[in-house]
Scaffold this motif. Structure first.
Motif, PDB file in Angstrom:
ATOM      1  N   PHE A 209       0.821  -1.203   0.000  1.00 16.09           N
ATOM      2  CA  PHE A 209       0.000   0.000   0.000  1.00 16.09           C
ATOM      3  C   PHE A 209       0.863   1.265   0.000  1.00 16.09           C
ATOM      4  O   PHE A 209       1.978   1.284   0.538  1.00 16.09           O
ATOM      5  CB  PHE A 209      -0.932   0.005   1.213  1.00 16.09           C
ATOM      6  N   SER A 211       1.739   3.971   1.676  1.00 12.65           N
ATOM      7  CA  SER A 211       1.556   4.205   3.106  1.00 12.65           C
ATOM      8  C   SER A 211       2.413   5.348   3.624  1.00 12.65           C
ATOM      9  O   SER A 211       3.510   5.610   3.115  1.00 12.65           O
ATOM     10  CB  SER A 211       1.909   2.917   3.869  1.00 12.65           C
ATOM     11  N   PRO A 238      -4.768   2.901   0.287  1.00 15.12           N
ATOM     12  CA  PRO A 238      -5.123   2.343   1.599  1.00 15.12           C
ATOM     13  C   PRO A 238      -6.611   2.088   1.787  1.00 15.12           C
ATOM     14  O   PRO A 238      -7.005   1.273   2.631  1.00 15.12           O
ATOM     15  CB  PRO A 238      -4.618   3.412   2.577  1.00 15.12           C
ATOM     16  N   ARG A 241      -9.769  -2.657  -0.349  1.00 19.01           N
ATOM     17  CA  ARG A 241      -9.605  -4.043   0.080  1.00 19.01           C
ATOM     18  C   ARG A 241      -9.709  -5.011  -1.095  1.00 19.01           C
ATOM     19  O   ARG A 241      -8.862  -5.891  -1.268  1.00 19.01           O
ATOM     20  CB  ARG A 241     -10.674  -4.351   1.135  1.00 19.01           C
ATOM     21  N   ALA A 244      -6.702  -5.055  -3.364  1.00 14.52           N
ATOM     22  CA  ALA A 244      -5.575  -5.782  -2.776  1.00 14.52           C
ATOM     23  C   ALA A 244      -5.714  -7.282  -3.027  1.00 14.52           C
ATOM     24  O   ALA A 244      -4.740  -7.967  -3.368  1.00 14.52           O
ATOM     25  CB  ALA A 244      -5.494  -5.496  -1.282  1.00 14.52           C
ATOM     26  N   VAL A 261       1.943  -8.817   2.562  1.00  9.56           N
ATOM     27  CA  VAL A 261       1.113  -7.635   2.804  1.00  9.56           C
ATOM     28  C   VAL A 261       1.996  -6.604   3.499  1.00  9.56           C
ATOM     29  O   VAL A 261       2.691  -6.920   4.464  1.00  9.56           O
ATOM     30  CB  VAL A 261      -0.109  -7.975   3.669  1.00  9.56           C
ATOM     31  N   TYR A 267      -2.917  -3.211   8.359  1.00  8.14           N
ATOM     32  CA  TYR A 267      -3.518  -3.991   7.273  1.00  8.14           C
ATOM     33  C   TYR A 267      -3.693  -5.459   7.655  1.00  8.14           C
ATOM     34  O   TYR A 267      -3.709  -6.333   6.782  1.00  8.14           O
ATOM     35  CB  TYR A 267      -2.661  -3.849   6.008  1.00  8.14           C
ATOM     36  N   ILE A 270      -6.320  -7.357   5.838  1.00  2.00           N
ATOM     37  CA  ILE A 270      -5.947  -7.884   4.521  1.00  2.00           C
ATOM     38  C   ILE A 270      -5.200  -9.211   4.687  1.00  2.00           C
ATOM     39  O   ILE A 270      -5.418 -10.158   3.927  1.00  2.00           O
ATOM     40  CB  ILE A 270      -5.079  -6.873   3.752  1.00  2.00           C
TER      41      ILE A 270
END
Length: 338
Positions: A209, A211, A238, A241, A244, A261, A267, A270
């Motif tokens: 992500f 981030s 971010p 979902r 991802a 991840v 997260y 996830i």
């Protein structure tokens, strides 16, 4: 995944049960513990520095240092002796070797390849995970090649292949592309197999992500001050979902052996989704910002460092992690041994 439906009889039974009974003593709590954390769950990231007997503190990561290869070998031996199964290596490339095209990334004698060869010779029984991305080698700090402000996908993948092949030849056990270019997993698998590296593992940073927690890492590898713009055109939002999970599925279809991840604590939902949906080895990275939060908060007296360290890593395991990249790895392994 929805929890199983409780029958009314089960609920009636629970209504009369005191769940606190098993929490009254240390031995009873230990017997019903659902999650265990061991040294073999940990992967230690190491930042590699040019020179000999050299170490540099990283201001934004208390307790973490850049190490020359000879000192990294010493750490690798300790990690092995503590039961840590693998190291993840990240080079701090010299300034004069950072270019627009990142060509130092595929120099067979670059800092990463030197480190891989030396550590593998000195400590052959510890796994070596090699980062594949261009940000430690580019003058602009991005993970791929650029044309103006645009990150070039396929052209970047071609360079990543050359980088990964050199790392495999130098002794990498695991190739870990963290760049988030489309199609690179399939291309890397094909290239590695064609060059005789069918047994080299591909650990894909599949759900990485965009981030705010990466700042100290970028300081550590020297790319932060160079970064032009941001990485939002190739790293994940971010907020997303489902996207991802599509990224993970695509990388598995392209023959990723393991998936990552990143970041970790923010997260963990996830991580759990990936574990439940795909039932594959799933790793997470307790990234530099997450590590620094605990260190700085503890230094300020806001929390108990060791307790927060352990609790954070137990959360990774409880969420379903097969392994965790963490700068706390040595501290945790020593604590577990005691």
């Amino acid at each position: 995944m929805m929890p199983p439906t409780r029958e009314k009889a089960d609920l009636d039974f629970l209504a009369g049960k005191r769940l606190r009974r098993t929490r009254q003593t240390g031995w009873s709590r230990a017997m019903v513990r659902e999650t265990d954390l061991t040294a073999r769950d940990l992967i230690l990231p190491l930042f590699i520095l040019e020179g000999e007997n050299q170490r540099e503190k990283i201001a934004t990561m208390p307790g973490v240092e850049r190490l020359s290869i000879d000192l990294a070998i010493t750490v690798a031996k300790e990690a092995r002796d503590l039961g840590i199964p693998a190291l993840a290596l990240f080079p701090c490339t010299q300034n004069d070797r950072r270019t627009e095209d990142g060509r130092e990334s595929y120099n067979p004698d670059n800092l990463m390849c030197q480190a891989l060869r030396a550590i593998k010779e000195a400590v052959p029984d510890i796994g070596l995970i090699a980062d594949v991305a261009l940000d430690p080698y580019t003058s602009h700090g991005h993970d791929g090649l650029m044309n103006g402000d645009t990150i070039l996908n396929d052209e970047s993948v071609a360079v990543l292949i050359k980088q990964a092949l050199n790392q495999a030849r130098a002794g990498a056990d695991v190739i870990a592309p963290s760049d988030m270019m489309d199609g690179r997993i399939g291309a890397l698998r094909e290239a590695l197999d064609a060059d005789g590296f069918e047994n080299v593992i591909l650990l894909s940073y599949a759900a990485k992500f965009a981030s705010a927690f990466y700042g100290p890492f970028r300081d550590a590898v020297g790319s932060g001050a160079r970064l032009k713009g941001d990485k939002k055109t190739y790293q994940l939002e971010p907020y997303n979902r489902e996207e991802a999970l599509r990224e993970v599925e695509q990388d598995l279809l392209e023959a990723a052996d393991w998936v990552m991840v990143k970041p970790g604590l923010a997260y963990l939902d996830i991580v759990r989704e990936v574990k439940d949906q795909f039932d594959v080895p799933v790793f997470a990275y307790q990234v530099s910002g997450e590590y620094a939060q605990i260190e700085f908060a503890a230094a300020a007296g806001a929390l108990d460092r060791d307790a927060a360290m352990m609790e954070s890593l137990i959360a990774f395991k409880r969420a379903g992690c097969t392994g965790i990249l963490t700068y706390f790895a040595l501290d945790v392994a020593r604590r577990l041994r005691r």
